[in-house]
Write a protein that holds these residues in place. Structure first.
Motif, PDB file in Angstrom:
ATOM      1  N   PHE A 139       0.921  -1.590   0.080  1.00 31.62           N
ATOM      2  CA  PHE A 139      -0.012   0.074   0.341  1.00 31.62           C
ATOM      3  C   PHE A 139       0.577   0.993  -0.099  1.00 31.62           C
ATOM      4  O   PHE A 139       0.338   2.412  -0.757  1.00 31.62           O
ATOM      5  N   LEU A 140       1.994   1.318   0.845  1.00 32.33           N
ATOM      6  CA  LEU A 140       2.846   2.462   0.658  1.00 32.33           C
ATOM      7  C   LEU A 140       3.511   2.787  -0.423  1.00 32.33           C
ATOM      8  O   LEU A 140       3.790   3.890  -1.076  1.00 32.33           O
ATOM      9  N   LEU A 141       4.033   1.497  -1.018  1.00 35.63           N
ATOM     10  CA  LEU A 141       5.186   1.629  -2.644  1.00 35.63           C
ATOM     11  C   LEU A 141       4.359   1.808  -2.958  1.00 35.63           C
ATOM     12  O   LEU A 141       4.903   2.980  -4.039  1.00 35.63           O
ATOM     13  N   LEU A 215       8.988   4.187   5.362  1.00 33.23           N
ATOM     14  CA  LEU A 215       8.979   5.478   6.327  1.00 33.23           C
ATOM     15  C   LEU A 215       9.757   6.511   5.816  1.00 33.23           C
ATOM     16  O   LEU A 215       9.534   7.789   5.583  1.00 33.23           O
ATOM     17  N   LEU A 216      11.202   5.992   5.802  1.00 32.56           N
ATOM     18  CA  LEU A 216      12.678   6.910   5.704  1.00 32.56           C
ATOM     19  C   LEU A 216      12.134   7.328   4.252  1.00 32.56           C
ATOM     20  O   LEU A 216      11.953   8.691   4.507  1.00 32.56           O
ATOM     21  N   TYR A 217      11.283   6.594   3.199  1.00 27.89           N
ATOM     22  CA  TYR A 217      11.542   6.831   2.254  1.00 27.89           C
ATOM     23  C   TYR A 217      10.762   8.080   2.034  1.00 27.89           C
ATOM     24  O   TYR A 217      10.695   9.550   1.112  1.00 27.89           O
ATOM     25  N   PHE A 218       9.248   8.173   2.604  1.00 21.46           N
ATOM     26  CA  PHE A 218       8.556   9.001   3.087  1.00 21.46           C
ATOM     27  C   PHE A 218       9.133  10.394   3.690  1.00 21.46           C
ATOM     28  O   PHE A 218       9.156  10.874   2.786  1.00 21.46           O
ATOM     29  N   GLU A 219       9.753  10.209   4.265  1.00 18.19           N
ATOM     30  CA  GLU A 219       9.714  11.706   4.900  1.00 18.19           C
ATOM     31  C   GLU A 219      11.128  12.354   4.681  1.00 18.19           C
ATOM     32  O   GLU A 219      11.022  13.468   4.354  1.00 18.19           O
TER      33      GLU A 219
END
Length: 239
Positions: A139-141, A215-219
């Motif tokens: 979902f996040l990807l 989550l780091l990728y999003f940050e």
């Protein structure tokens, strides 16, 4: 302007003694926040509150005033009744976690039909499934595609992935480089559909490691992104 639109509940917050502030992602206007006056006061109000569970799918009618930060809902009805999303303990944990992620990432007050459709359909998929331990990872990807930083897959055969650049690399040239197990899982998920998720076999430690990477990728790509407060509890549930 009178608006009738489909909406997905992102968050709710008690305001004063008897009111709620509810943030929704709407099909027509993107993110819109509403003030529900007096809904915590009476039994009749409690019925209305039940509509606004996290990630519920609604149809709402309201008089939109663009000079107001909080709109007032005139009428509400459920677009669908989830079979398990709010009643199953593991799925409820996913709902709480993803609602925090979406509240942090979805800020735009503008229409995005494809993103709304993605959220709508994936939540219905999750509600109907019995195997979903890796749902949140895919979902996040896939969400990054709608947020503008989906991984560039031109050189997917390369041995490293640069989180800061969002692309595969031949060399490890900074601290945001991904390799080994997380790299292998990233490549696998990039070629996976939701229906193909049961074929992704990883353990709890690998799942947590990949989630931390995402989550780091999003940050790195969203300046306003905050790590969900429910992350620790979420990881314990899926350990």
């Amino acid at each position: 302007m009178l608006i009738t639109t489909n909406a997905i509940v992102l968050s709710k917050l008690k305001y004063r003694d008897n009111d709620l502030i509810v943030k929704c992602y709407t099909q027509q206007l993107g993110v819109v926040s509403f003030l529900l006056r007096g809904v915590l006061k009476s039994k009749k109000g409690n019925t209305k509150v039940a509509y606004f569970q996290l990630l519920s799918q609604l149809q709402i009618g309201f008089l939109y005033k663009n000079n107001r930060s909080l709109q007032t809902i005139k009428d509400t009805k459920l677009n669908c009744i989830y079979r398990s999303l709010h009643s199953h303990v593991l799925k409820s944990a996913i709902v709480m976690f993803l609602s925090e992620v979406l509240t942090s990432t979805l800020q735009e007050e503008e229409q995005n039909e494809t993103l709304f459709s993605y959220l709508e359909n994936t939540l219905l998929w999750l509600d109907s499934q019995s195997e979903y331990a890796n749902f949140h990872l895919l979902f996040l990807l896939k969400l990054t595609k709608y947020l503008g930083f989906y991984p560039e897959t031109t050189n997917i055969e390369y041995p490293f992935f640069d989180l800061s650049e969002g692309k595969f690399e031949l060399k490890s040239n900074n601290r945001y480089i991904v390799s080994s197990e997380n790299l292998a899982l990233l490549k696998q998920l990039l070629g996976t559909t939701f229906d193909g998720l049961p074929n992704v076999k990883i353990n709890a430690k690998q799942r947590q490691s990949f989630l931390s990477m995402m989550l780091l990728y999003f940050e790195l790509h969203l300046g306003s992104f905050k790590t969900p407060k429910s992350l620790q509890v979420f990881n314990q549930v899926f350990s």
